[in-house]
Design an enzyme around this catalytic site. Structure first.
Site, short mmCIF file in Angstrom:
data_model
loop_
_atom_site.label_atom_id
_atom_site.label_comp_id
_atom_site.label_asym_id
_atom_site.label_seq_id
_atom_site.Cartn_x
_atom_site.Cartn_y
_atom_site.Cartn_z
N HIS A 145 0.85 -1.20 0.00
CA HIS A 145 0.00 0.00 0.00
C HIS A 145 0.89 1.26 0.00
O HIS A 145 0.65 2.18 -0.77
CB HIS A 145 -0.91 -0.03 1.24
CG HIS A 145 -1.69 1.23 1.47
ND1 HIS A 145 -2.99 1.39 1.06
CD2 HIS A 145 -1.35 2.39 2.06
CE1 HIS A 145 -3.41 2.60 1.39
NE2 HIS A 145 -2.43 3.23 2.02
N GLU A 146 1.91 1.25 0.83
CA GLU A 146 2.83 2.40 0.87
C GLU A 146 3.59 2.52 -0.44
O GLU A 146 3.85 3.61 -0.93
CB GLU A 146 3.80 2.28 2.05
CG GLU A 146 3.15 2.26 3.43
CD GLU A 146 2.20 3.43 3.66
OE1 GLU A 146 2.43 4.50 3.06
OE2 GLU A 146 1.22 3.26 4.40
N HIS A 149 1.58 4.31 -2.84
CA HIS A 149 1.67 5.76 -2.71
C HIS A 149 2.90 6.29 -3.43
O HIS A 149 2.87 7.35 -4.03
CB HIS A 149 1.76 6.16 -1.23
CG HIS A 149 0.42 6.18 -0.54
ND1 HIS A 149 -0.67 6.78 -1.08
CD2 HIS A 149 0.02 5.66 0.64
CE1 HIS A 149 -1.70 6.64 -0.26
NE2 HIS A 149 -1.31 5.95 0.79
N GLU A 228 -6.14 6.89 -1.25
CA GLU A 228 -6.06 5.71 -0.39
C GLU A 228 -6.64 4.48 -1.10
O GLU A 228 -6.06 3.40 -1.06
CB GLU A 228 -6.80 5.95 0.93
CG GLU A 228 -6.12 6.94 1.86
CD GLU A 228 -4.67 6.61 2.10
OE1 GLU A 228 -4.35 5.43 2.33
OE2 GLU A 228 -3.83 7.53 2.05
#
Lengths: 493, 136
Positions: A145-146, A149, A228
């Site tokens: 997930h990071e 980003h 997100e």
């Protein structure tokens, strides 16, 4: 994916321009108030200057500042391979050309964030609590997930938008304080020159100064929420295991506990916003002001996706549209084209390490990074001494053995003393032969013998600087980082 | 680094055995039992919390003992009574971070604790890790 970034960038630019407008109007109004009526000429460039300075600092040192205020410690591969391997795995899956730096925050709450304005200078920060409590699959989901980003260029946008929001906040707070404090001391002069000659403009200035930060944060939060979902979609694609992230999110929200070092600007960067962590589970009225979508919704989407048996960006999009009542604006069509669905992989099986062991592993790592000395006693007790401690001699409270912080220098001195004592005796008899022996010892190879094979151990080099040996250190030699001397490491049988 | 609540400036060293840690003052030989480590000793967070909360507190004034700061949050700890053969007063953090035992208190508590009590896992662990210290 490029289309995705481009679309994101267009939206980001619109949002940034809107926020910049707020800043300009704010600067102009305040300038006009200070020196009525032509002060706006100085006010506008003044506000932009404040923003530019802050942006420049953020661009050049922002990541370092954030890492500093977060009290994060960088970890290398040999310090904590479990985490490093996961990050490397996701870096390869995301075909990111640069390995992000990895940091651990000494905090028992579970959270993570990514930072770095440029992808080649990015860093992923996780809290100790996160590594301690998540399984490999879950940790992989969070890291992915990071990573999402980073590859979607969210970090750069969030940093700049964050700085812009910060500038607006600073200017408006300073102005409001100044105005109310001066008006109290000089009663009846509220509004100054502007208030007298143009009360409507003064009222507008006042109202605008109050709502500007709110407006700016609304813009900021609106865009960050969609990012997100997008990072979740990316994580599902990279891991091919949406359940990992889903169950990680569930664990993170269900454990109460706040990250100690965060503030309004860094808060939205975490995987779960620490400022709103309590409200998120209920998904209640904070929705519009929260930077993150309600977590239960993110979990539901990921679980539905997992149930389908295969993942792709398109698949996530359709599940997202179902849950969000037809809202299909998450990913543009071109971002979905060359996205062949891949089947969900099997859960990772080799995760047998006990919770207690993981806790210790992470704890030791953080202590090592903070310069603790590790003194294993032969009875099995491990003594970890903080670097500020001045005592170098410790009695083991378990077996009574006297322990000294081992230093190759002192070992040598010890044998040297013995030798010279011996030499004195021998010398008295045979005359001066011992000098040769002591010289040989002085120039002889430095060595240290490890007491245990799977523990951190510390010793001091003859130059006085401490050397940490991680449990994974298996080499025969190590070089002292400060004096570059080679030291031979011996292992227990 | 955590600071000893008794010796103030003195730092606590960490003693680890069997993957469980306690914090120990080299000067006064008192120990800090962290709530998280108590979980590990008992193996059940709920039960550990119950034990931590089970002791009744007494006012520091009534027993004429100084209040001490919690090594973790630095707030004043409360005095609690641990009933063994004779009652012992120890310090507990009001926010549940853990318990501080002076060397003497610990000695008496460990000597007189029931072998099958709820906290027996903690008692036997401490007896083991501080074996030599307790003999003196």
């Amino acid at each position: 994916m490029w289309e995705l970034i481009a679309q994101n960038r267009r939206k980001s630019i619109i949002i940034l321009i809107a926020m910049l407008m707020i800043l300009v109007v704010l600067g102009g109004l305040i300038g006009a108030y200070i020196s009525y009526p032509d002060g706006w000429i100085y006010g506008v460039p003044g506000a932009i200057l404040i923003w530019l300075i802050m942006a420049l600092v953020a661009y050049n040192a922002g990541d370092k500042i954030i890492l500093n205020v977060s009290h994060a410690t960088q970890v290398s591969k040999d310090m904590y391979p479990r985490l490093y391997n996961i990050v490397e795995e996701m870096k390869i899956a995301a075909s990111l050309p640069h390995m992000p730096e990895i940091y651990i925050m000494n905090d028992s709450a579970m959270n993570a964030f990514a930072t770095g304005v440029k992808p080649e200078r990015s860093a992923i920060v996780v809290t100790a609590g996160l590594i301690e409590n998540l399984s490999r699959d879950e940790l992989q989901g969070v890291i992915a997930h990071e990573m999402g980003h980073i590859i979607n260029r969210d970090v750069a946008f969030m940093t700049f938008a964050g700085v812009l929001m910060g500038s607006i906040n600073i200017i408006s707070h300073t102005f409001l304080r100044a105005i109310f404090f001066t008006s109290v001391s000089r009663r009846g002069k509220l509004g100054g020159k502007m208030g007298k000659s143009n009360p409507m403009l003064f009222l507008f200035t006042l109202v605008f100064t109050i709502i500007a930060p709110i407006l700016a944060s609304l813009f900021y939060f609106a865009i960050s929420r969609k990012r997100e979902y997008l990072a979740d979609a990316t994580a599902a694609r990279l891991t091919r295991y949406p359940e990992g992230l889903a169950s990680a999110l569930e664990k993170i929200t269900s454990t109460a506990g706040d990250v100690a070092y965060y503030n309004k600007i860094t808060a939205p960067m975490f995987i779960i916003n620490p400022l709103y962590s309590r409200d998120l589970t209920s998904g209640s009225s904070t929705v519009n002001f929260s930077t993150h979508p309600p977590t239960h919704e993110r979990i539901r989407i990921l679980r539905t996706l997992h149930g389908k048996g295969h993942v792709s960006m398109r698949e996530y999009q359709s599940v997202y549209a179902n849950h969000r009542k037809g809202d299909s604006s998450l990913i543009p069509d071109s971002g979905l084209k060359d996205n062949t669905p891949t089947s969900i992989r099997q859960p990772f099986a080799g995760d047998t390490q006990s919770h207690k062991k993981t806790l210790r592993e992470v704890g030791d790592l953080l202590m090592a990074a903070n310069g603790f000395y590790f003194l294993p006693c032969s009875c099995g007790l491990n003594i970890k001494v903080p670097p500020e401690m001045e005592k170098k001699h410790i009695q083991c409270p378990r077996c009574g053995t006297a322990l000294t912080v081992p230093s190759i220098g002192s070992q040598q001195n010890f044998s040297q003393n013995q030798m010279s004592q011996l030499g004195a005796i021998v010398g008295a008899v045979a005359g001066g032969t011992a000098t040769a022996a002591t010289t040989a010892l002085n120039t002889g190879p430095l060595s240290f013998t490890k007491k245990s094979a799977d523990r951190w151990e510390t010793f001091t080099c003859s130059c006085g600087s401490p050397i940490q040996l991680s449990p994974l250190f298996k080499a025969r030699q190590i070089r002292c980082k400060s004096c570059r001397k080679k030291i031979t490491i011996n292992y227990p049988e | 680094m955590l600071h000893c609540p008794v010796c103030k400036k003195e730092g606590l060293v960490v003693l680890e055995f069997d993957d469980i840690e306690i914090d120990y003052c080299l000067t006064c030989k008192g120990i800090w039992l962290d709530a998280g480590e108590m979980d590990l000793m008992i193996g059940n967070a709920e039960q550990a919390k119950q034990i931590l909360e089970s002791f009744e507190s007494v006012s520091a004034k009534s027993i004429n003992e100084k209040e001490r700061p919690c090594p973790i949050c630095d707030k004043k700890m409360e005095k609690i009574v641990i009933h063994t053969v004779e009652d012992q007063i120890v310090d507990r953090c009001r926010d549940g971070h853990g318990i501080w035992f002076d060397h003497g208190e610990l000695h008496s508590i460990l000597d007189n604790a029931k072998k099958d009590g709820e906290a027996s896992a903690i008692v036997s662990f401490l007896k083991d890790i501080l074996e030599r210290d307790l003999q003196k």
